[in-house]
Scaffold this active site. Sequence first.
Site, short mmCIF file in Angstrom:
data_model
loop_
_atom_site.label_atom_id
_atom_site.label_comp_id
_atom_site.label_asym_id
_atom_site.label_seq_id
_atom_site.Cartn_x
_atom_site.Cartn_y
_atom_site.Cartn_z
N GLU A 59 0.93 -1.12 -0.03
CA GLU A 59 0.02 -0.08 0.11
C GLU A 59 0.81 1.22 -0.02
O GLU A 59 0.62 2.37 -0.49
CB GLU A 59 -0.78 0.04 1.16
CG GLU A 59 -2.07 1.02 1.24
CD GLU A 59 -3.22 0.68 1.93
OE1 GLU A 59 -3.62 -0.44 1.87
OE2 GLU A 59 -3.65 1.46 2.71
N ASP A 104 -2.61 -3.12 2.91
CA ASP A 104 -3.19 -3.13 4.43
C ASP A 104 -4.30 -4.25 4.57
O ASP A 104 -5.12 -4.52 3.66
CB ASP A 104 -3.55 -1.99 4.79
CG ASP A 104 -2.13 -1.08 5.02
OD1 ASP A 104 -1.12 -1.30 4.64
OD2 ASP A 104 -2.50 0.22 5.27
N TYR A 144 3.08 2.57 12.73
CA TYR A 144 2.20 3.17 11.91
C TYR A 144 1.25 4.05 12.62
O TYR A 144 0.54 3.28 13.72
CB TYR A 144 1.46 2.16 10.95
CG TYR A 144 0.66 2.78 9.76
CD1 TYR A 144 1.52 3.61 8.85
CD2 TYR A 144 -0.56 2.40 9.75
CE1 TYR A 144 0.84 4.08 7.77
CE2 TYR A 144 -1.14 3.14 8.66
CZ TYR A 144 -0.59 4.03 7.67
OH TYR A 144 -1.18 4.45 6.51
#
Length: 826
Positions: free
Chosen positions: A7, A102, A320
């Site tokens: 991604e 993801d 993240y």
Amino acid sequence: MELIVTEKDNAARRIADILSGESYDSSRENGVNVYEWGGTRCVGLSGHVVGVDFPPEYSDWRDVEPVELIDASVEKTATKENIVATLRILARQAEEATIATDYDREGELIGKEAYEIIREVDEEMPIRRVRFSSITENEVRSAFAEPEELDFDLAAAGEARQTIDLVWGAALTRFLSLSSGQLGNDFISVGRVQSPALKLLVDREREIQAFDPESYWEIVADLEKTEGGEDFESQYFYLDEEGNEAERVWEEEAADAATADLEGATTATVVDVDRRSRTDAPPAPFNTTQFIRAASAIGISAKRAMSIAEDLYTAGYITYPRTDNTVYPDDLDPEELLGEFSGHPTLGEDADSLLESEEIEPTEGDEETTDHPPIHPTGEIPTRGDVDDDEWKVFELVVRRFFATVADDARWEHLRVESEAAGRSLKANGKRLVEAGYHAVYPYFSTSENYVPDVEVGEELAVGEVECTGKETQPPRRYGQSRLIETMEGMGIGTKATRHEIIQKLYDRGYIESDPPRPTQLAMAVVEAAEEFADRVVSEEMTAQLEADMDAIASGKAELEDVTQESREMLEEIFENLADSREEIGDHLRKSLKADKRLGPCPECGEDLLVRRSRHGSYFVGCDGYPDCENTLPLPSTGKPLILEEECDEHGLHEVKMLAGRQTFVHGCPLCKAEEAGEGPVLGECPDCGTQEGGELAVKTLQNGSRLVGCTRYPDCEYSLPLPRRGEIEVTGDRCEEHDLPELLVHNGEEPWELGCPICNYREFQARENGSELEAIEGVGEKTVEKLAAAGIESIEDLSTADPDAIADDVEGVSADRVRGWQAKA
DNA sequence: GCAAGGTC
């Protein structure tokens, strides 16, 4: 060749790292990183690389009736052309492909976008899908060991959302914009997420406006333990009609009577002592919302917190930052991670103390998702030079939150003492932190204690001072940004990655102002119009229904086409009702737009004075009666004006604040400012024309509110010196010997600023400015600047026009050739 | 020049 698609670039690099055993080569194709090892290439997208839109013939707002958009086709086009091109090139050279986007719904859709691009190039190639929640050796290796298939139903659920959001958003946005004539930059937007968020703020504002404050009284008595004289505050209470304890007394006579009784009493008797111990469990791991909330509690805005977190993530210091998950993955070894901080000068001690604990069991939140791990440190630690102060603050917050989640419970002891004096009840609530637990490593929560001494039932206490305070009930508070984000999360609108951006969008659209955000009249009108004609779009119901529909599509129980068709039909109905009200809605919106710009009555004609923008982009105050009334007032040139609630007593005009980042200041009433404009105190002789013409220097205020020291003979003499924009100027008795002018003080904040002689101040300012200008030339340092200044070379212009040989003669240690070199560079 | 959702 096998092609792996992720991604984002960061994920591509880390997967390459893991699967190649840290031995990949990287290259760039069309500005996109490609990682290669063995027979494998790995490339990262940048989220969605294609987007949905209507065909080009629908793009002119004036040529298309908004209602036509409902049945217009929706097309997909590449939005990141370089990435799409790269993906095509790589696909042509590949025999098989793996989608590693993801592990969430949007990731499945992004994966399908990549799938379709690859399919255009090769109809046969096997394309598999791998799913993992965190990019760790274990998870990635086991995911790649057993690849799965893309879930086209789940991707279709995402596509339904795209279509419905576009059709509703575009059709209603265009309708409101066209009806009010707001085309161009100031269009009026509506959307499934932004509009319910805006309604939250508008509803709260309505409550505040409708609020009717009520008076009440609270009575507090000082009680003293006779021996030792320890004293503590106790609050008067009574039992209300329902038998509940109440502290607020709603009638003044009753408050006076209770106060008199307590004042008349010399002693109070303890009638009840209640001790209890409360366990205070450490917080759950950070998801995006809780991270934003914690950052805002230490003074970092949602937007800034997310931007810093993004940087810390990219630099490899934290995981993240966009996640819903509040449960750490099994792969996370807390002891190992704590060990990474061991020995660190400021964080090491706390890490070591946590490592001493016998059992380390992290806390878990309620939300366990597959998207990403909760936000936690990676074990890489920046040195203080790598990051600025705010970045370090945020990094430390993330580290300490991780520490807290593996720390022990804290324990509080609560002590409630109830006593009676003159037949009146008093209570005191004490609390003490007896075991700091996680608070020792996570100092962001309040641990303030309230001292109440140890007393026994039956003990007599001396009654000291009694205080009765009159108060008023307060309106509900406006949402702060982090509170709004939390509420949106609770309602299920927006996502972890978009909620803070939606708030920014509301600012950009002119729907909210200030912080905490306050809705404008325009926002009120938009919400009113939506409530009347398209209630769905301002309610969380629309999202709830959409979520249910998406679940049905994902599980194969519904078809994408049926869901979008049903949604289109609902919108058709809305437009049937809207058709007749177009003008009425437009009028209302236009009036509200004007109200947002209104300062108050024009003193010359009685119409409204409005904040307007000139063709050159500068702001000024003009009359709504223009061109019949040409009255105008100036506004400062820096910043964007914000109309405050405060009104000027003299003219009934709202005050104006100029928003200009750190230079934001309150300008006040523009009419007062204009009247104040003129000449202030005379300082001394004008250095330009004083001896010949007798001009004098005075502090002047210009019409737009800015000030300067200028000559009284202006415009014949244009001599002037700048003054700071803000603060009161005080002319002191001290005079500058060189220029025979008084020294000035500027009062702006607590400490006055010694501006000194205005000429000296200006010279210093210029020297600083010019100094830096010359220092920009390679080979010219601070010392050289000083030497050059002594020779009269103070700016680049001075240097360029000077004779190199003359400079060499005047300045020690500088050759004519060196000067020529500088001139060439300058 | 519309939405919301990814990511930068």
